[in-house]
Design an enzyme around this catalytic site. Structure first.
Site, PDB file in Angstrom:
ATOM      1  N   GLU A   1      -5.139  -6.297   2.349  1.00  0.00           N
ATOM      2  CA  GLU A   1      -3.910  -7.082   2.790  1.00  0.00           C
ATOM      3  C   GLU A   1      -4.133  -8.606   2.461  1.00  0.00           C
ATOM      4  O   GLU A   1      -3.108  -9.323   1.948  1.00  0.00           O
ATOM      5  CB  GLU A   1      -3.735  -6.898   4.246  1.00  0.00           C
ATOM      6  CG  GLU A   1      -3.133  -5.581   4.683  1.00  0.00           C
ATOM      7  CD  GLU A   1      -4.267  -4.560   4.780  1.00  0.00           C
ATOM      8  OE1 GLU A   1      -5.561  -5.017   4.990  1.00  0.00           O
ATOM      9  OE2 GLU A   1      -4.052  -3.322   4.809  1.00  0.00           O
TER      10      GLU A   1
ATOM     11  N   ASP B   1       0.337  -5.637  12.947  1.00  0.00           N
ATOM     12  CA  ASP B   1      -0.951  -5.554  13.418  1.00  0.00           C
ATOM     13  C   ASP B   1      -1.917  -6.052  12.333  1.00  0.00           C
ATOM     14  O   ASP B   1      -3.063  -6.827  12.562  1.00  0.00           O
ATOM     15  CB  ASP B   1      -1.653  -4.239  14.024  1.00  0.00           C
ATOM     16  CG  ASP B   1      -0.616  -3.704  14.853  1.00  0.00           C
ATOM     17  OD1 ASP B   1      -0.833  -3.591  15.929  1.00  0.00           O
ATOM     18  OD2 ASP B   1       0.455  -3.176  14.372  1.00  0.00           O
TER      19      ASP B   1
ATOM     20  N   PHE C   1       1.768  -2.516   8.895  1.00  0.00           N
ATOM     21  CA  PHE C   1       1.973  -2.531  10.273  1.00  0.00           C
ATOM     22  C   PHE C   1       1.979  -4.106  10.579  1.00  0.00           C
ATOM     23  O   PHE C   1       0.983  -4.574   9.908  1.00  0.00           O
ATOM     24  CB  PHE C   1       1.145  -1.759  11.134  1.00  0.00           C
ATOM     25  CG  PHE C   1       1.512  -0.164  11.066  1.00  0.00           C
ATOM     26  CD1 PHE C   1       2.510   0.378  11.760  1.00  0.00           C
ATOM     27  CD2 PHE C   1       0.910   0.635  10.382  1.00  0.00           C
ATOM     28  CE1 PHE C   1       2.752   1.740  11.531  1.00  0.00           C
ATOM     29  CE2 PHE C   1       1.065   2.003  10.035  1.00  0.00           C
ATOM     30  CZ  PHE C   1       2.347   2.551  10.773  1.00  0.00           C
TER      31      PHE C   1
ATOM     32  N   GLU D   1       0.827  -1.284  -0.075  1.00  0.00           N
ATOM     33  CA  GLU D   1      -0.043  -0.061   0.142  1.00  0.00           C
ATOM     34  C   GLU D   1       0.570   1.191  -0.004  1.00  0.00           C
ATOM     35  O   GLU D   1       1.637   1.352   0.921  1.00  0.00           O
ATOM     36  CB  GLU D   1      -0.973   0.070   1.450  1.00  0.00           C
ATOM     37  CG  GLU D   1      -1.879  -1.240   1.187  1.00  0.00           C
ATOM     38  CD  GLU D   1      -2.488  -1.565   2.265  1.00  0.00           C
ATOM     39  OE1 GLU D   1      -2.364  -1.098   3.465  1.00  0.00           O
ATOM     40  OE2 GLU D   1      -2.933  -2.587   2.608  1.00  0.00           O
TER      41      GLU D   1
ATOM     42  N   HIS E   1      -1.863  -0.450  16.292  1.00  0.00           N
ATOM     43  CA  HIS E   1      -0.650   0.044  15.456  1.00  0.00           C
ATOM     44  C   HIS E   1       0.547  -0.111  16.189  1.00  0.00           C
ATOM     45  O   HIS E   1       1.739   0.270  15.725  1.00  0.00           O
ATOM     46  CB  HIS E   1      -0.828   1.405  14.813  1.00  0.00           C
ATOM     47  CG  HIS E   1      -1.853   1.543  13.784  1.00  0.00           C
ATOM     48  ND1 HIS E   1      -3.081   1.233  13.949  1.00  0.00           N
ATOM     49  CD2 HIS E   1      -1.581   1.788  12.478  1.00  0.00           C
ATOM     50  CE1 HIS E   1      -3.815   1.595  12.796  1.00  0.00           C
ATOM     51  NE2 HIS E   1      -2.758   1.657  11.718  1.00  0.00           N
TER      52      HIS E   1
HETATM   53  C1  LIG Z   1      -6.143  -2.802   7.781  1.00  0.00           C
HETATM   54  C2  LIG Z   1      -5.449  -1.688   7.282  1.00  0.00           C
HETATM   55  N1  LIG Z   1      -4.616  -1.491   6.251  1.00  0.00           N
HETATM   56  C3  LIG Z   1      -4.097  -0.511   6.238  1.00  0.00           C
HETATM   57  C4  LIG Z   1      -3.993   0.745   7.086  1.00  0.00           C
HETATM   58  C5  LIG Z   1      -3.199   1.929   6.933  1.00  0.00           C
HETATM   59  N2  LIG Z   1      -4.027   3.085   6.567  1.00  0.00           N
HETATM   60  C6  LIG Z   1      -4.503   3.904   7.429  1.00  0.00           C
HETATM   61  S1  LIG Z   1      -5.883   5.058   6.619  1.00  0.00           S
HETATM   62  C7  LIG Z   1      -5.368   4.283   5.432  1.00  0.00           C
HETATM   63  C8  LIG Z   1      -6.127   5.046   4.099  1.00  0.00           C
HETATM   64  C9  LIG Z   1      -7.676   4.702   3.974  1.00  0.00           C
HETATM   65  O1  LIG Z   1      -8.311   5.293   2.965  1.00  0.00           O
HETATM   66  P1  LIG Z   1      -9.817   5.558   2.977  1.00  0.00           P
HETATM   67  O2  LIG Z   1     -10.536   4.288   3.389  1.00  0.00           O
HETATM   68  O3  LIG Z   1     -10.111   5.930   1.707  1.00  0.00           O
HETATM   69  O4  LIG Z   1     -10.027   6.666   4.165  1.00  0.00           O
HETATM   70  P2  LIG Z   1      -9.575   8.025   4.054  1.00  0.00           P
HETATM   71  O5  LIG Z   1      -8.343   8.187   4.835  1.00  0.00           O
HETATM   72  O6  LIG Z   1      -9.358   8.673   2.817  1.00  0.00           O
HETATM   73  O7  LIG Z   1     -10.556   8.719   5.041  1.00  0.00           O
HETATM   74  C10 LIG Z   1      -4.600   3.281   5.220  1.00  0.00           C
HETATM   75  C11 LIG Z   1      -4.207   2.355   4.010  1.00  0.00           C
HETATM   76  C12 LIG Z   1      -4.797   0.548   8.228  1.00  0.00           C
HETATM   77  N3  LIG Z   1      -4.902   1.202   9.170  1.00  0.00           N
HETATM   78  N4  LIG Z   1      -5.709  -0.529   7.948  1.00  0.00           N
END
Ligand SMILES: Cc1ncc(C[n+]2csc(CCOP(=O)(O)OP(=O)(O)O)c2C)c(N)n1
Ligand SMILES: Cc1ncc(C[n+]2csc(CCOP(=O)(O)OP(=O)(O)O)c2C)c(N)n1
Ligand SMILES: [Mg+2]
Ligand SMILES: [Mg+2]
Lengths: 335, 325, 335, 325
Positions: free
Chosen positions: A72, A97, A95, A30, A141
């Protein structure tokens, strides 16, 4: 003068070297390329949420450096499939987690394909993942789940403790023919240290004796090596000579190095920033009380976090994480 | 529903919520930059109309699940702003006693099932909340907020499948802000509109302008009513934009400067609300400025009180894991 | 004459009793109602792939007994959400191996919600799951992953060893206010034994001393209790008095019972059908070499499966699983 | 493609494959019932036209991922039937040296990435195989078989999202046999046709009659060609029925007797093939009976040789976990 890098930069360099030397190595995850304008390949990219992979898409292009959806299970599962069919993918699990959302392809596919197929396939996959607490990133996290991957036969698990080790261990991991979970502990990501130039590997499965001593063995890995070193210095001040063993690899485990140290000192503390139940610390203590029973002059002590999730507040997170003082207390309790 | 059916009093409270969210996030932007607050911090500024448009139609018995970008949903759902600020400062007086922080801020008494650090992780939780309502024959509903990126998660797919099969009383609100972290939605989400994905569940789906409180209010309102009547779930896609980066400190090199400027200058949900409510003659400029002042005071107090509040005891690290030990 | 049931029937009875006594208890899972013609509610249903929940939809109806899609993340996640909002769900995870596709809601939600929310929510969820080898179900349907759930703070893990225990422990699990992973080892599912009628609970966190002895402690749980008993009998024949402790619950763990037995005998073998690394066996051995150091007269031995996936062929599966002979060998090695 | 463009020789081999699958499964039904073979066993009988219709257009370099119901895909992909039978008997001479059994039977040399005990677990694997082809610029394709029930899995959703984004050379074949274990598809899959789900990925989608080899052959062929040309993935839904229960021993009380009879009597893929190939004048009755006899002999030998083959050594339990220890 020797060149210094932080751990993130050392990891970046290892990936670049691996990709240059083998066209089958790809990077996926990602935001590993880093979003932005795809028409300007290689520019303005972020390179992972912590910036570790910055610049790689510029050199290797979007065919070999791929941003994936936030998915994931699909990302890791696809990497497993690619590994089983000729590529040598380096997949980033942002992460550790997120093992929660990616366990199946690791537990039930990557770890088992070779065995289930009677040895007829190999899965040369490396999953890089950030582990550990210390950034107030809270319960979802901050986990140190390397005990979970270590417990799965068929996976290897590596946890470096310094920038130089991170580089050499990552190169070895990528080139290993088995699936490797490569942890990048938050506690060492910004640590700066001398890192050799060029291509070198540190073999998996061999511990590193970072400090010799005769009275007590401190077994550590990842971010706890620094804690062990700090404790060893304090112990020296108090007249106790502590040996510090950095495991480097949790699976395969260098049992010989552990038992050799125990034989020498007769006393052991294992320092592990994860929670205690079914931890690496207890795993090693159990090996000591079986194979090292005759060497034991005192209880084997495990210094770990408590059996709780990771709290947010700085005060609580500090109480959660093991410290050099905890090690000194453990040595004290041994009598 | 005609948009100006809402009374002046209601609209003032709506604006107060939106303004509070905006001010809360602006404060955080500074507090994090100043190193006063730690942890990962994702701001909701720019998306206020969605949280408030939806939550202003919910009671405390209706349950909401949120995301890593959760402050707005909490405030909209009525969680105490001072306790929230104390939480972010890691104080014992915080909503979560300092144990959760930004990504886990919650208040179940207010029907807020928590921010969630796992992208997609809140979706099954609200599906379960809706199941509780259905099994027990209650008429409350559940609402899950999540981003465009989250719709790629298996948890989204599996939860919506279950909700569709069982016709659960739940509203799924996708906040499509064009990015998941730094990656534009169109690079990783293989549909033009997220609502397309509802077809995989034969689910009712609606698009709303996420910058317009009134549009969100109307469309969410219909969906909530259908859910309460037992007519099953809806997927509501709200088109929006986040005014700050993904996290506090994100330099946002990946986004188009002009596009960002356009959203921020011309499509600010607070401005749009003010214009519409003023043009309809329901609220006056003074009303807005009064609320602005009140909110500013509230937030200043929230920060001061949070800073002055006690830290948890180190021993608290060991409590609250189990109900029975 | 005392009534006998097999473990599956005892579990079925426990669920029925729990559902009768509390309207908030629901049952959900893949095929737990059992497919078939929905217009004839309660007829012809299969009741789970092993038939354990047969008949329950007939008594409790489709509102409280729900077939879910084959979607473990959604199924378990939804159960977590339901548990946090007033229900007391019993969710079936068909095989424990499917933690791969359901870990996140357990690891990152159920286990942590209470802590992350500062104690303001509870998650009274029970996940029933079939664990273990012995049916030639091979690598993806035979794992004993209770070490994985035990390692997660916030979850409780229960492993019964008999029909009567299964009933009492399941009733206690369902009524417990914390999330409980309730394992149903393949090795005991068809075991028949006396099961008390009516409603009774066996408290979580208390081990059961099933056989007293003075020379060596055999610590076991689930399907390994029978192995321990067999070994104890053989040892008795050879003049060694073995004590057998059935843990019943892995988390919380009855450390007092373990250390009390060790104090008495000075020697311990832990028998665990899972793989060795980060296992329950090693966890307990580590506790012994720390808190029970002064009691130790010999190495603590762990009898486990090897560090491999579970093989299919009957010959190999037999070699994989721990046996009474392995226990005798371990006792022999202790000297 | 006109259905009878295929030569007599080709059709004979197609029939041989289908007949071999059917016979293999009939043998297993008896062998398991007789207690000669252990483990969980799911039979493919009834669905032969799908595996053969698809795989007869693939080379060894094209990779296939399968399910718990995998014997048919293996045979169609050219895996040695005797080695397969030996595997099911747990023998050292089996495809997997006795370590895998029915749910993991595999032969990567034949491009068979294995049966898979995890519902949906094979889908990301073939997506990865397609990624390999794309990254290395090869023209081979990957094919993933899975059931209707598997489309509810997050792994399905996430994998198809990735394949769509990257236009991977992959064909996803859903074998919709109306049930997931004992639960009818319509109770748990909230769309009428599985192809509806392709919209969530803006993916090309086609329905085929899974009982008709020629229909599957034609539609799979187009999709494979598109994939090879870099035009991206297709979701192919094949409507079918399993002639036995979910597993060997399943009493199938949950299925409608008349419906089952109708499929088995009137829609047997082998019968349909025989009728069509005969009516087209390409094959004669004799051709079929000759193959029937040859297959019977092959299978009898397979069982005899498997029973006579050596078991693995107990020490083999420790090998093949790692490449380097
Ligand atoms: C399972 C998981 N994968 C990756 C992340 C890392 N992460 C945190 S926010 C984010 C982006 C999320 O995008 P979106 O769903 O469009 O929400 P936005 O931040 O745009 O509000 C990512 C990849 C996470 N927290 N949890
Ligand atoms: C992840 C996972 N969940 C559940 C199961 C148990 N299981 C095995 S086959 C099956 C039904 C699959 O249905 P479908 O995908 O339609 O395939 P079919 O059996 O009809 O060919 C189930 C639920 C499993 N093996 N893996
Ligand atoms: Mg977004
Ligand atoms: Mg099916």
């Amino acid at each position: 003068m020797a060149r210094e890098l932080n751990t993130g930069a050392a990891i970046n360099e290892a990936i670049a070297i691996a990709m240059r030397s083998d066209p089958n190595v790809i990077l996926m995850g990602e935001d590993v390329a880093g979003g932005g304008d795809r028409s300007k390949e290689g520019t303005e990219e972020m390179g992972g949420v912590l910036g570790t992979t910055r610049g790689l898409v510029g050199e290797f292009g979007m065919n070999r450096v791929r941003d994936t959806p936030i998915a994931e299970m699909g990302l890791i599962g696809t990497a497993v499939g690619a590994a089983a069919t000729g590529l040598r993918p380096v997949a980033e699990l942002m992460f550790m987690d997120f093992l929660g959302t990616s366990l199946d392809p690791l537990l039930n596919q990557a770890a088992k394909l070779r065995y289930m197929f009677g040895g007829k396939v190999k899965v040369p996959l490396t999953v890089r993942t950030v582990s550990g607490a210390g950034m107030q990133a809270a319960a979802q996290h901050s986990q140190s789940l390397y005990w979970m991957t270590t417990g799965i036969p068929g996976l290897k698990t590596v946890v470096p403790s310094s920038p130089a080790d991170a580089k050499g261990l990552l190169l070895a991991s990528i080139r290993d023919d088995d699936p490797v979970i490569f942890c990048e502990p938050k506690g060492i990501l910004n640590q700066v240290g001398e890192v050799p130039e060029g291509d070198y590997e540190i073999p998996l499965g061999e511990a590193n004796l970072v400090r010799e001593g005769s009275d007590v063995s401190l077994v550590a890995f990842g971010a706890t090596v620094a804690i062990a070193m700090k404790a060893a210095e304090a112990l020296e001040g108090a007249g106790t000579s502590a040996e510090v063993l950095d495991l480097r690899t949790l699976s395969p485990l260098d049992e010989v190095a552990i038992l050799t140290s125990l034989e020498k000192t007769g006393r052991m503390v294992i320092i592990d920033e994860s929670t205690p139940r079914c931890s690496i610390a207890r795993d090693i203590a159990a090996i000591c009380v079986d194979k090292g029973f005759d060497f034991l002059n005192a209880p084997v002590k495990c210094v770990t976090a408590p059996h709780t999730p990771v709290p947010f507040s700085a005060v609580l997170e500090k109480a959660f994480l093991p410290s050099a003082q905890d090690v000194l207390d453990a040595v004290g309790e041994m009598g | 529903m005609g948009q100006m059916d809402l009374s002046r009093e209601t609209l003032i409270e709506v604006y107060r919520k939106m303004r509070t969210i905006r001010g809360f996030e602006e404060n955080l932007q500074n507090l994090v930059a100043a190193g006063k607050i730690g942890g990962f911090m994702h701001l909701y500024a720019g998306e206020e109309a969605i949280a408030v448009g939806v939550c202003s139609q919910l009671s405390d018995a209706d349950l909401v699940g949120s995301t890593h970008r959760g402050h707005g949903h909490c405030i909209a759902k009525g969680v105490d702003v001072k306790a929230m600020m104390a939480e972010l400062f890691g104080r014992a007086t915080g909503t979560n006693k300092g144990k959760g922080g930004s990504m886990h801020i919650a208040d179940v008494d207010k029907g807020m099932l928590g921010a969630n650090g796992i992208v997609g992780g809140g979706i099954p939780l609200v599906t379960g909340a809706a199941l509780t309502a259905q099994v027990l024959g209650k008429d409350n509903v559940a609402v899950g907020f999540f981003g465009d990126g989250a719709t790629n998660q298996g948890q989204f797919h599996e939860s919506l499948t279950m909700a569709a099969n069982w016709k659960l009383p739940v509203l799924y609100v996708c906040e499509n802000n064009g990015f998941g972290e730094f990656t534009p939605t169109e690079f990783v989400v293989p549909v033009k509109d997220i609502v397309e994905r509802a077809r995989s569940y034969s689910m009712r789906a609606v698009i709303a302008d996420g910058m317009d409180f009134f549009d969100v209010y109307e469309k969410a309102g219909e969906a909530i009513e259908l859910a309460r009547k037992g007519e099953g779930p809806t997927l509501l896609e709200c088109k929006t934009y986040r005014f700050y980066g993904h996290y506090v400190g994100d330099p946002t090199p990946y986004r188009n400067k002009e596009e960002a400027e356009d959203w921020i200058q011309n499509r600010d949900p607070l401005d749009i609300f003010e214009t519409k409510a003023t043009e309809a003659g329901v609220m006056k400029s003074d009303d807005f400025r009064t609320v602005d002042g009140e909110v500013e005071i509230l937030l200043r107090e929230a920060v001061e009180e949070a800073e002055a509040a006690p830290m948890p005891e180190a021993a608290d690290v060991l409590t609250d894991v189990y109900v029975r030990y």
